[in-house]
Scaffold this active site. Structure first.
Site, PDB file in Angstrom:
ATOM      1  N   ASP A 251       0.847  -1.184   0.000  1.00 28.75           N
ATOM      2  CA  ASP A 251       0.000   0.000   0.000  1.00 28.75           C
ATOM      3  C   ASP A 251       0.890   1.244   0.000  1.00 28.75           C
ATOM      4  O   ASP A 251       2.047   1.193   0.437  1.00 28.75           O
ATOM      5  CB  ASP A 251      -0.898  -0.021   1.238  1.00 28.75           C
ATOM      6  CG  ASP A 251      -1.793   1.185   1.338  1.00 28.75           C
ATOM      7  OD1 ASP A 251      -2.403   1.570   0.325  1.00 28.75           O
ATOM      8  OD2 ASP A 251      -1.892   1.772   2.437  1.00 28.75           O
TER       9      ASP A 251
ATOM     10  N   ASP B 115      -0.395   5.010   0.737  1.00 25.16           N
ATOM     11  CA  ASP B 115      -0.735   6.071   1.678  1.00 25.16           C
ATOM     12  C   ASP B 115      -0.697   5.565   3.121  1.00 25.16           C
ATOM     13  O   ASP B 115      -1.427   4.647   3.487  1.00 25.16           O
ATOM     14  CB  ASP B 115      -2.113   6.639   1.358  1.00 25.16           C
ATOM     15  CG  ASP B 115      -2.153   7.273  -0.022  1.00 25.16           C
ATOM     16  OD1 ASP B 115      -1.117   7.805  -0.449  1.00 25.16           O
ATOM     17  OD2 ASP B 115      -3.213   7.225  -0.676  1.00 25.16           O
TER      18      ASP B 115
ATOM     19  N   ASP C 165      -1.973  -0.273   6.051  1.00 26.67           N
ATOM     20  CA  ASP C 165      -2.258   0.384   7.329  1.00 26.67           C
ATOM     21  C   ASP C 165      -3.744   0.547   7.592  1.00 26.67           C
ATOM     22  O   ASP C 165      -4.146   0.781   8.722  1.00 26.67           O
ATOM     23  CB  ASP C 165      -1.581   1.758   7.401  1.00 26.67           C
ATOM     24  CG  ASP C 165      -2.248   2.783   6.478  1.00 26.67           C
ATOM     25  OD1 ASP C 165      -2.477   2.451   5.302  1.00 26.67           O
ATOM     26  OD2 ASP C 165      -2.529   3.903   6.939  1.00 26.67           O
TER      27      ASP C 165
END
Length: 209
Positions: free
Chosen positions: A11, A13, A145
Site C-alpha cells: 500500500d 498512503d 495500514d
C-alpha cells in the site's frame, strides 16, 4: 499468481508515503486553522480535525490532490524507499496496490502524480494496481495500514503486515513500526517461501519476531 518470484503487495498512503502528515498540513490551510491545533493522532476518516462542517473527507481529499498535488509532493515515510530498493535487489517483486481512484473525475491526475512520485524517489516496482479489492491481484505477503483493508485481506486468507499508525492500534500483528521491521518480516517470509514452508495464503502462524 506468478509463482516464479516472491511478491509483496505494498500500500502507498500511510505505508510508503507520509499521507497523514501531508494531509495535516494541507488541512490546516483548507480549514484556516493553525497546524498545531490539528492533532497528529487521527482515525481513518480524519474526524479529529473537525472537517465534517467544511464538506468532509471527500472535499478535503479532492482539494489536496487537485490543488496541492498531494500524491506528487508528500514526503516518504522514513527509510521506505531505501528498504524497498534493498528488497528489490533480493529479487522480491514489489506490487504497488492502492485505492487512490475512489473519487470520480480526477483519475488521470491521481495516476500521473503517483507515477511521478514513485519515480522521483526511485521506488522500484514491477506492477501498480489501482483497486479496492487488494486480495484480487495476488501477493504472498501484503503491507497495509487501513484497518478495513487489513481485516478484509486476512478474511480472504492473505498474510498481511500492519504498518503501525494511529488508525490501526487495535489490530493484531504481525506489525511493523518501522521499515526496518518491514524488511525483517518480508525477508523471513521470503525465506519460508524459498524453503517451501510458507503457506502462501494462510493468515495464521506468521512469525512476528
Amino acid at each position: 499468481m506468478d509463482e516464479s518470484s516472491f511478491i509483496i503487495g505494498v500500500d502507498l498512503d500511510g505505508v510508503v508515503g507520509d499521507f497523514y502528515g501531508a494531509m495535516r498540513r494541507i488541512a490546516a490551510e483548507w480549514l484556516d486553522k493553525p497546524l498545531e491545533s490539528l492533532p497528529a493522532e487521527v482515525g481513518f476518516g480524519l474526524d479529529q480535525w473537525g472537517i465534517a462542517e467544511f464538506g468532509g473527507y471527500d472535499k478535503l481529499h479532492r482539494f489536496a490532490v487537485t490543488q496541492r498535488n498531494l500524491f506528487r509532493d508528500m514526503p516518504p515515510i522514513k527509510d521506505a524507499p531505501a528498504v524497498l530498493r534493498k528488497l528489490s535487489m533480493h529479487g522480491i517483486r514489489i506490487r504497488i496496490i492502492t485505492h487512490r481512484l475512489f473519487l470520480k473525475y480526477f483519475h488521470k491526475t491521481s495516476i500521473t502524480q503517483t507515477v511521478d512520485w514513485l519515480d522521483s524517489y526511485d521506488i522500484p516496482y514491477w506492477d501498480i494496481c489501482f483497486m479496492a479489492d487488494k486480495g484480487a491481484v495476488g501477493a504472498h505477503v501484503y503491507i497495509d495500514d487501513s484497518p478495513d483493508n487489513v481485516t478484509r485481506l486476512r478474511e480472504q486468507g492473505c498474510r498481511t503486515i500492519v504498518f503501525s499508525n494511529s488508525t490501526n492500534r487495535d489490530l493484531s500483528g504481525p506489525r511493523a513500526d518501522t521499515w526496518q521491521d518491514v524488511e525483517r518480516l518480508v525477508m523471513d517470509a521470503k525465506e519460508e517461501w524459498t524453503t517451501g514452508t510458507l503457506d502462501l495464503f494462510g493468515a495464521t502462524g506468521f512469525r512476528t519476531k
